[in-house]
Design a protein around this motif. Structure first.
Motif, PDB file in Angstrom:
ATOM      1  N   LEU A 298      -6.146  -2.455   6.993  1.00  0.00           N
ATOM      2  CA  LEU A 298      -4.809  -2.732   7.518  1.00  0.00           C
ATOM      3  C   LEU A 298      -4.649  -2.153   8.915  1.00  0.00           C
ATOM      4  CD1 LEU A 298      -1.858  -3.719   7.079  1.00  0.00           C
ATOM      5  CD2 LEU A 298      -1.365  -1.430   6.182  1.00  0.00           C
ATOM      6  N   GLU A 299      -5.069  -0.905   9.099  1.00  0.00           N
ATOM      7  CA  GLU A 299      -4.981  -0.275  10.425  1.00  0.00           C
ATOM      8  C   GLU A 299      -5.726  -1.102  11.467  1.00  0.00           C
ATOM      9  OE1 GLU A 299      -6.839   3.512  12.848  1.00  0.00           O
ATOM     10  OE2 GLU A 299      -6.828   3.568  10.654  1.00  0.00           O
ATOM     11  N   GLY A 300      -6.942  -1.520  11.146  1.00  0.00           N
ATOM     12  CA  GLY A 300      -7.741  -2.286  12.098  1.00  0.00           C
ATOM     13  C   GLY A 300      -7.118  -3.628  12.436  1.00  0.00           C
ATOM     14  N   ARG A 301      -6.598  -4.316  11.430  1.00  0.00           N
ATOM     15  CA  ARG A 301      -6.005  -5.632  11.676  1.00  0.00           C
ATOM     16  C   ARG A 301      -4.755  -5.536  12.534  1.00  0.00           C
ATOM     17  NH1 ARG A 301      -4.690  -7.661   6.125  1.00  0.00           N
ATOM     18  NH2 ARG A 301      -3.927  -9.504   7.223  1.00  0.00           N
ATOM     19  N   ILE A 302      -3.890  -4.573  12.237  1.00  0.00           N
ATOM     20  CA  ILE A 302      -2.661  -4.429  13.025  1.00  0.00           C
ATOM     21  C   ILE A 302      -2.991  -4.048  14.462  1.00  0.00           C
ATOM     22  CG2 ILE A 302      -0.494  -3.161  13.271  1.00  0.00           C
ATOM     23  CD1 ILE A 302      -0.350  -2.843  10.300  1.00  0.00           C
ATOM     24  N   ARG A 303      -3.943  -3.130  14.637  1.00  0.00           N
ATOM     25  CA  ARG A 303      -4.291  -2.678  15.985  1.00  0.00           C
ATOM     26  C   ARG A 303      -4.933  -3.799  16.793  1.00  0.00           C
ATOM     27  NH1 ARG A 303      -5.507   1.858  17.890  1.00  0.00           N
ATOM     28  NH2 ARG A 303      -7.779   1.578  17.990  1.00  0.00           N
ATOM     29  N   ASN A 304      -5.794  -4.577  16.169  1.00  0.00           N
ATOM     30  CA  ASN A 304      -6.430  -5.684  16.884  1.00  0.00           C
ATOM     31  C   ASN A 304      -5.404  -6.740  17.291  1.00  0.00           C
ATOM     32  OD1 ASN A 304      -9.109  -4.754  16.869  1.00  0.00           O
ATOM     33  ND2 ASN A 304      -9.466  -5.537  14.805  1.00  0.00           N
TER      34      ASN A 304
ATOM     35  N   LEU B  69       0.834  -1.203   0.000  1.00  0.00           N
ATOM     36  CA  LEU B  69       0.000   0.000   0.000  1.00  0.00           C
ATOM     37  C   LEU B  69       0.869   1.254   0.000  1.00  0.00           C
ATOM     38  CD1 LEU B  69      -2.763  -1.026   2.579  1.00  0.00           C
ATOM     39  CD2 LEU B  69      -2.804  -1.222   0.077  1.00  0.00           C
ATOM     40  N   ARG B  70       0.291   2.379  -0.378  1.00  0.00           N
ATOM     41  CA  ARG B  70       1.011   3.647  -0.412  1.00  0.00           C
ATOM     42  C   ARG B  70       0.726   4.423   0.865  1.00  0.00           C
ATOM     43  NH1 ARG B  70      -0.785   7.145  -4.208  1.00  0.00           N
ATOM     44  NH2 ARG B  70       1.248   8.153  -4.487  1.00  0.00           N
ATOM     45  N   GLY B  71       1.787   4.889   1.516  1.00  0.00           N
ATOM     46  CA  GLY B  71       1.640   5.644   2.746  1.00  0.00           C
ATOM     47  C   GLY B  71       2.318   6.995   2.669  1.00  0.00           C
ATOM     48  N   LEU B  72       1.843   7.913   3.485  1.00  0.00           N
ATOM     49  CA  LEU B  72       2.478   9.222   3.633  1.00  0.00           C
ATOM     50  C   LEU B  72       2.941   9.308   5.082  1.00  0.00           C
ATOM     51  CD1 LEU B  72       3.062  12.012   2.240  1.00  0.00           C
ATOM     52  CD2 LEU B  72       0.920  12.812   3.273  1.00  0.00           C
ATOM     53  N   ARG B  73       4.267   9.330   5.282  1.00  0.00           N
ATOM     54  CA  ARG B  73       4.811   9.339   6.641  1.00  0.00           C
ATOM     55  C   ARG B  73       5.264  10.740   7.022  1.00  0.00           C
ATOM     56  NH1 ARG B  73      10.059   8.848   8.870  1.00  0.00           N
ATOM     57  NH2 ARG B  73      10.930   8.351   6.820  1.00  0.00           N
ATOM     58  N   VAL B  74       4.898  11.175   8.215  1.00  0.00           N
ATOM     59  CA  VAL B  74       5.401  12.443   8.747  1.00  0.00           C
ATOM     60  C   VAL B  74       6.831  12.222   9.229  1.00  0.00           C
ATOM     61  CG1 VAL B  74       5.128  14.205  10.519  1.00  0.00           C
ATOM     62  CG2 VAL B  74       3.102  13.227   9.411  1.00  0.00           C
ATOM     63  N   VAL B  75       7.770  12.890   8.601  1.00  0.00           N
ATOM     64  CA  VAL B  75       9.179  12.772   8.964  1.00  0.00           C
ATOM     65  C   VAL B  75       9.529  13.736  10.100  1.00  0.00           C
ATOM     66  CG1 VAL B  75      11.565  12.896   8.114  1.00  0.00           C
ATOM     67  CG2 VAL B  75       9.736  12.092   6.600  1.00  0.00           C
ATOM     68  N   ARG B  76       9.109  14.973   9.966  1.00  0.00           N
ATOM     69  CA  ARG B  76       9.359  15.991  10.983  1.00  0.00           C
ATOM     70  C   ARG B  76       8.178  16.962  10.994  1.00  0.00           C
ATOM     71  NH1 ARG B  76      13.275  13.197  12.046  1.00  0.00           N
ATOM     72  NH2 ARG B  76      15.456  13.850  12.308  1.00  0.00           N
ATOM     73  N   ILE B  77       7.899  17.496  12.173  1.00  0.00           N
ATOM     74  CA  ILE B  77       6.914  18.566  12.301  1.00  0.00           C
ATOM     75  C   ILE B  77       7.404  19.506  13.399  1.00  0.00           C
ATOM     76  CG2 ILE B  77       5.498  17.217  13.906  1.00  0.00           C
ATOM     77  CD1 ILE B  77       3.039  18.677  12.747  1.00  0.00           C
ATOM     78  N   ALA B  78       7.271  20.801  13.163  1.00  0.00           N
ATOM     79  CA  ALA B  78       7.737  21.774  14.149  1.00  0.00           C
ATOM     80  C   ALA B  78       6.891  23.032  14.071  1.00  0.00           C
ATOM     81  CB  ALA B  78       9.215  22.117  13.897  1.00  0.00           C
ATOM     82  N   VAL B  79       6.664  23.636  15.236  1.00  0.00           N
ATOM     83  CA  VAL B  79       5.912  24.888  15.343  1.00  0.00           C
ATOM     84  C   VAL B  79       6.706  25.828  16.240  1.00  0.00           C
ATOM     85  CG1 VAL B  79       3.769  25.965  16.144  1.00  0.00           C
ATOM     86  CG2 VAL B  79       3.687  23.748  14.998  1.00  0.00           C
TER      87      VAL B  79
ATOM     88  N   MET C 225       2.279   5.208  14.608  1.00  0.00           N
ATOM     89  CA  MET C 225       0.837   5.452  14.587  1.00  0.00           C
ATOM     90  C   MET C 225       0.381   5.644  13.147  1.00  0.00           C
ATOM     91  SD  MET C 225       0.558   7.988  17.929  1.00  0.00           S
ATOM     92  CE  MET C 225      -1.241   7.930  18.010  1.00  0.00           C
ATOM     93  N   VAL C 226      -0.865   5.265  12.881  1.00  0.00           N
ATOM     94  CA  VAL C 226      -1.382   5.256  11.509  1.00  0.00           C
ATOM     95  C   VAL C 226      -2.848   5.699  11.516  1.00  0.00           C
ATOM     96  CG1 VAL C 226      -2.182   3.636   9.716  1.00  0.00           C
ATOM     97  CG2 VAL C 226       0.192   3.570  10.477  1.00  0.00           C
ATOM     98  N   ALA C 227      -3.250   6.326  10.417  1.00  0.00           N
ATOM     99  CA  ALA C 227      -4.667   6.582  10.136  1.00  0.00           C
ATOM    100  C   ALA C 227      -4.937   6.119   8.715  1.00  0.00           C
ATOM    101  CB  ALA C 227      -5.000   8.063  10.283  1.00  0.00           C
ATOM    102  N   GLY C 228      -5.811   5.129   8.539  1.00  0.00           N
ATOM    103  CA  GLY C 228      -6.125   4.613   7.221  1.00  0.00           C
ATOM    104  C   GLY C 228      -7.112   5.507   6.490  1.00  0.00           C
ATOM    105  N   PHE C 229      -6.923   5.648   5.154  1.00  0.00           N
ATOM    106  CA  PHE C 229      -7.813   6.460   4.332  1.00  0.00           C
ATOM    107  C   PHE C 229      -8.643   5.596   3.395  1.00  0.00           C
ATOM    108  CE2 PHE C 229      -4.426   9.914   4.821  1.00  0.00           C
ATOM    109  CZ  PHE C 229      -5.071  10.451   5.909  1.00  0.00           C
ATOM    110  N   SER C 230      -7.966   4.836   2.552  1.00  0.00           N
ATOM    111  CA  SER C 230      -8.684   3.951   1.638  1.00  0.00           C
ATOM    112  C   SER C 230      -9.273   2.781   2.419  1.00  0.00           C
ATOM    113  CB  SER C 230      -7.733   3.429   0.557  1.00  0.00           C
ATOM    114  OG  SER C 230      -6.779   2.542   1.133  1.00  0.00           O
ATOM    115  N   GLN C 231     -10.128   2.005   1.763  1.00  0.00           N
ATOM    116  CA  GLN C 231     -10.683   0.826   2.426  1.00  0.00           C
ATOM    117  C   GLN C 231      -9.580  -0.136   2.816  1.00  0.00           C
ATOM    118  OE1 GLN C 231     -14.034   0.318   3.302  1.00  0.00           O
ATOM    119  NE2 GLN C 231     -12.982  -1.234   4.520  1.00  0.00           N
TER     120      GLN C 231
END
Length: 382
Positions: A251-257, A162-172, A240-246
């Motif tokens: 995948l998120e649900g299976r890994i978390r369970n 699957l294709r994922g978008l990973r947050v590498v860095r975030i700063a405020v 941590m992950v948030a799934g978008f597509s079905q």
């Protein structure tokens, strides 16, 4: 230094900082050192915001941003924010940020002043055969940190397909932190991921209770906790992950369970160093366990109000920890550390006594009995 200073400010506010300003290995005005420092932004500083630090919603702009085409001043300001916020940011990160074709970035600005940056990377999309090899541990490819971790450590090769978008860095910027700017940038990344048919958004970081809470507010959930503490931070990696597509949501649900099913078994032998607030936050974030039956409730009542032994009640106490709302309730209880270390992490009473969490086994067990009495009386769902 970034994190240790916070500890010093809280525990020993009288601490003093000593800074070396005169170079030891080169002369004060060495032109080569000045050139290297400028080229690699070694002195990049997020700086301070001029004027007011409060703003209206209309003044904040979140926009896609290309660091490679930015002005020197804007790039230095943005990279300085990363340096100020992240203990591991280095010139190698600057090179990757500028050169990586998979990098996607967003900037938060008030007027023309940069107040936040978000750096993400597109990952995954590997062929099935290669993903299977990654899952088996026979192949390791450059990049793709999160999908490779979920494929090899969690055992889900489809995470690398699957294709994922990973947050590498975030700063405020410090002056406007905790004002929702980070969440706004993550929301922009979520919108991009949905538009580009990305399956999931994820992040990997050294676990701490405040970062866990931040990512939860952004809609992400725990899918993996690393087994080894990072040498640089002393913290366990948290993913941590948030799934978008079905497919991403499945995948998120299976890994978390699966993680929830294994959590109470893996916890005592692998994560005795997890800080109680973080441990409670992770446990509360995972899917709930099986419902307590009448025999469980009888054992809990006998433990709370009678003389049922702690050791024979531990399985029920652990099961109770995965009941809906229980760990969220315990997070604000004064006996949280005792509960986490004795019930969930399985540490001996002598260790808790050495850490001054209790006076001894009897007093520690009495505190747990009181917690269970409180739960049976006022706890959620019992």
């Amino acid at each position: 230094a970034i994190r240790f200073r916070q500890v010093l400010d809280q525990s020993t506010p009288q601490w003093q900082s000593v800074t070396l300003s005169e170079p030891v290995r080169w002369s004060m005005n060495d032109p080569l050192e000045a050139l290297i420092s400028r080229l690699f932004l070694l002195e990049a500083d997020g700086g301070r915001l001029p004027g007011k630090t409060e703003y209206s919603a209309g003044e904040l702009v979140i926009e896609p941003w290309e660091p490679a085409t930015a002005s020197d001043e804007a790039l230095s300001r943005a990279f300085g924010l990363l340096v100020d916020a992240h203990y591991r940011t280095s010139p190698a990160d600057l090179r990757q940020w500028l050169d990586d074709p998979a990098a996607r970035s967003w900037r938060a600005r008030i007027g023309d002043q940069t107040v936040g940056v978000l750096w993400c990377a597109l990952e995954g999309g590997l062929p099935d055969e290669l993903a299977q090899q990654v899952s088996l541990g026979t192949r390791r490819i450059r990049g793709h940190l999160l999908p490779q971790s979920l494929a090899s450590h969690s055992g889900y090769p489809e995470a690398a397909v699957l294709r994922g978008l990973r947050v590498v860095r975030i700063a405020v910027s410090d002056e406007v932190r905790r004002a929702g700017i980070g969440q706004c940038m993550v929301q922009a990344a979520r919108g991009y991921a949905a538009e580009q048919d990305v399956d999931y958004l994820g992040t990997s970081f050294g676990g701490s209770a405040d970062l866990l809470a931040f990512w939860q507010t952004c809609g992400l959930h725990v899918v993996r906790v690393g087994l080894q503490q990072e040498a640089s931070s002393g913290e366990y990696p948290l993913q941590m992950v948030a799934g978008f597509s079905q497919a991403g949501r499945d995948l998120e649900g299976r890994i978390r369970n699966r993680l929830a099913d294994h959590w109470l078994t893996l916890l005592p032998g692998n994560w005795q160093g997890l800080e109680p607030t973080l441990l409670a936050g992770i446990t509360a974030d995972l899917p709930t366990g099986p419902t307590l039956d009448k025999d469980d409730l009888r054992d809990l009542s006998n433990f709370a109000n009678g003389h049922r032994g702690f050791q024979v009640t531990v399985p029920v106490l652990r099961k109770l920890s995965q009941a809906p709302g229980i760990m969220a309730w315990l997070k604000s209880h004064e006996a949280l550390a005792v509960w986490c270390q004795s019930v969930l992490q399985g540490r001996p009473w002598s260790a808790l006594q050495a850490d001054r969490l209790c006076l001894g086994q009897r007093e520690g067990e009495d505190r747990l009995r009181q917690v269970v009495r409180d739960l049976l009386k006022d706890g959620p769902g019992l």
